[in-house]
Design an enzyme around this catalytic site. Structure first.
Site, PDB file in Angstrom:
ATOM      1  N   TYR A 148      44.808  29.510  10.535  1.00 26.00           N
ATOM      2  CA  TYR A 148      45.494  29.659   9.240  1.00 26.00           C
ATOM      3  C   TYR A 148      45.229  31.038   8.638  1.00 26.00           C
ATOM      4  O   TYR A 148      46.158  31.742   8.227  1.00 26.00           O
ATOM      5  CB  TYR A 148      44.993  28.561   8.299  1.00 26.00           C
ATOM      6  CG  TYR A 148      45.542  28.606   6.892  1.00 26.00           C
ATOM      7  CD1 TYR A 148      46.822  28.136   6.614  1.00 26.00           C
ATOM      8  CD2 TYR A 148      44.777  29.093   5.845  1.00 26.00           C
ATOM      9  CE1 TYR A 148      47.320  28.156   5.329  1.00 26.00           C
ATOM     10  CE2 TYR A 148      45.263  29.116   4.550  1.00 26.00           C
ATOM     11  CZ  TYR A 148      46.538  28.645   4.295  1.00 26.00           C
ATOM     12  OH  TYR A 148      47.017  28.665   3.014  1.00 26.00           O
TER      13      TYR A 148
ATOM     14  N   LYS B 215      48.021  33.980   7.976  1.00 22.81           N
ATOM     15  CA  LYS B 215      48.249  34.559   6.644  1.00 22.81           C
ATOM     16  C   LYS B 215      48.011  36.074   6.670  1.00 22.81           C
ATOM     17  O   LYS B 215      48.747  36.833   6.036  1.00 22.81           O
ATOM     18  CB  LYS B 215      47.339  33.881   5.616  1.00 22.81           C
ATOM     19  CG  LYS B 215      47.767  32.448   5.262  1.00 22.81           C
ATOM     20  CD  LYS B 215      49.067  32.434   4.470  1.00 22.81           C
ATOM     21  CE  LYS B 215      49.440  31.050   3.968  1.00 22.81           C
ATOM     22  NZ  LYS B 215      50.707  31.080   3.175  1.00 22.81           N
TER      23      LYS B 215
END
Lengths: 310, 310
Positions: B139, B143
């Protein structure tokens, strides 16, 4: 030992393949040596041709049963800046498809040729080991994304990656390429063979350099090293020789080249790109892990002369 | 003024939409408010449903003539870690297709919800402004790649992006989600309504937090601010309140909650993820640019109580 090299038609790729064909890798003989580029490159082993920007092609390459993958294939900085779509297609999509295909077949050692151009100004004169990379070119952005993908896949134990942040390679033999950094080689190479060269930046410009042989040494060491000490931090800034253009020209003169063949012709586009690049980079981790730079710029020029004469 | 919000069915997306519907944006009324999520969300404006991980869907959204795009849609951290392919498909491919479609229609202000989880251990107790992000989750990697794409597109003047690195939002109302950080809200929210909550990490764990309203304030400020001072550096670490779990529980007790409802049940997977996250982050640039954190954790608990009662 089975080895795949992408970008094998390039200057570093050719040298790397020749070294591996002659010496093996990690003390072991190499039974298969796949060498890929946009057109099948000459030389030892099996030559493959195709577009890395075609995901299916990149995936086919990644699926080859290589123990070590050297991923050198890329659109260079000047071209990636000029052609947004092509740069992302080859340097991001192709790289990702290659890495994911290696992961899908159970992993391999993957040595990824990254760049010190992941760093972008403003930064201190010497960029510390933990400094945030903030690239100011699309090429630097794409290489940094490749590092991040490689680190995440390595952390997940889907492959075993090492991203080698290369300094500018100098002296590159042969003809100029489309890299914005090409003149660093040109101002040495051309005068040594009696030809004129253009200098698009001020003589005060300081830049980190590495000889072709030392750069190949980085790639080989990354293939052979123990990666356990890296943990999830798979990108390593390589040690480099940081010299000014003025110092380079002085070394050229000591080696018998005529500095009057260098014509100063400021190019604001090139100067702008170069001004956004690192001048010197701390490479403590890479030094601790056994990576070694050239001792001085005179030895870089001498090696180039010996090679050109040979 | 025309506004698009992705992830508009989520907790922040709903609040953001409600604020914009009520107050406009940048002192101007909002004529169109497109709100997208995997299923069309309830509320003001035009609700759209579809999978951001479908590039064509993301490209359709990016092509909507919005002056401001808030890109909040994402697979959360726990799910992106559990499902490699889905995380990359939504958080990387969807984000990229959205950004490139905005660029293709001539650009817009794009506010991208990023995360302090772009930073990964080892790091100092307070992470300096220029510290290298080295995410330890897929994640965080996805990002960070989104930030890099946004910065490169902004540098090329193809859009005008601001990436807002959000701290963990606490207290999240409602039910737990699949984020690994969910328990930070649970240990306050559940005891305040007389229910048990699990604590998977030690009480000494320090973590940067922001209230839902302050987080929405960050997003609105990023939409309204002058981006000229950002240059090519489009990712901003948001200011946060760094508190320990023990301090949070003390605030819970001061607010009338029963700390005995919190059951310590160590979870090595959650603890491992949280140990890799930043404890405190320097946010000098964001503070200079007018972003503001919550004053203390008691006020965060009080705001949650007022809202739950209202």
């Amino acid at each position: 030992m089975r080895v795949l090299i992408t970008g094998a038609g390039g200057m570093l790729g050719r040298r790397l393949a020749a070294r591996i064909a002659a010496d093996g890798l990690g003390g072991r003989p190499v039974e298969r040596l796949w060498r890929h580029d946009i057109v099948p490159p000459d030389g030892e082993g099996e030559a493959l041709g195709g577009d890395l920007g075609d995901r299916a092609e990149a995936a086919r390459l990644g699926a080859l049963p290589a123990d070590v993958v050297f991923h050198l294939g890329a659109v260079v900085s000047g071209e990636a800046e000029a052609d947004f779509a092509k740069g992302y297609r080859v340097n991001l999509d192709g790289t990702r498809a290659l890495f994911e295909a290696v992961a899908a077949r159970g992993g391999a050692r993957v040595v990824f040729a990254s760049t010190l151009a992941v760093f972008g100004a403003p930064f201190p004169d010497t960029i510390p080991e933990d400094f945030a990379p903030r690239p100011l070119t699309s090429y630097g952005t794409q290489k940094l994304i490749g590092e991040l993908l490689l680190s995440d896949l390595s952390r997940r134990e889907m492959l075993d990656g090492v991203a080698v942040r290369l300094p500018t390679v100098c002296v590159r033999p042969g003809r100029p390429n489309r890299a914005a950094s090409g003149f660093f080689s040109g101002i040495i190479r051309e005068p040594l063979r009696g030809e004129r060269a253009l200098l698009p930046v001020p003589r005060e410009t300081v830049h980190p350099l590495v000889s072709p042989d030392a750069a190949v040494g980085f790639l080989l060491h990354a293939a052979e090293m123990d990666t356990a000490p890296l943990g999830a931090r798979r990108a390593l800034s390589m040690p480099a020789l940081s010299v000014s253009v003025g110092e380079m020209i002085a070394a050229l003169e000591r080696a018998g080249g005529d500095p009057r063949l260098i014509e100063e012709r400021p190019d604001p586009v090139i100067a702008g790109i170069v001004a956004g690049w690192a001048r010197a980079v701390e490479a403590r981790r890479a030094l601790e892990l056994g990576f070694r730079a050239d001792p001085d710029f005179d030895s870089i020029v001498a090696a180039h002369q010996a090679e050109s004469a040979g």
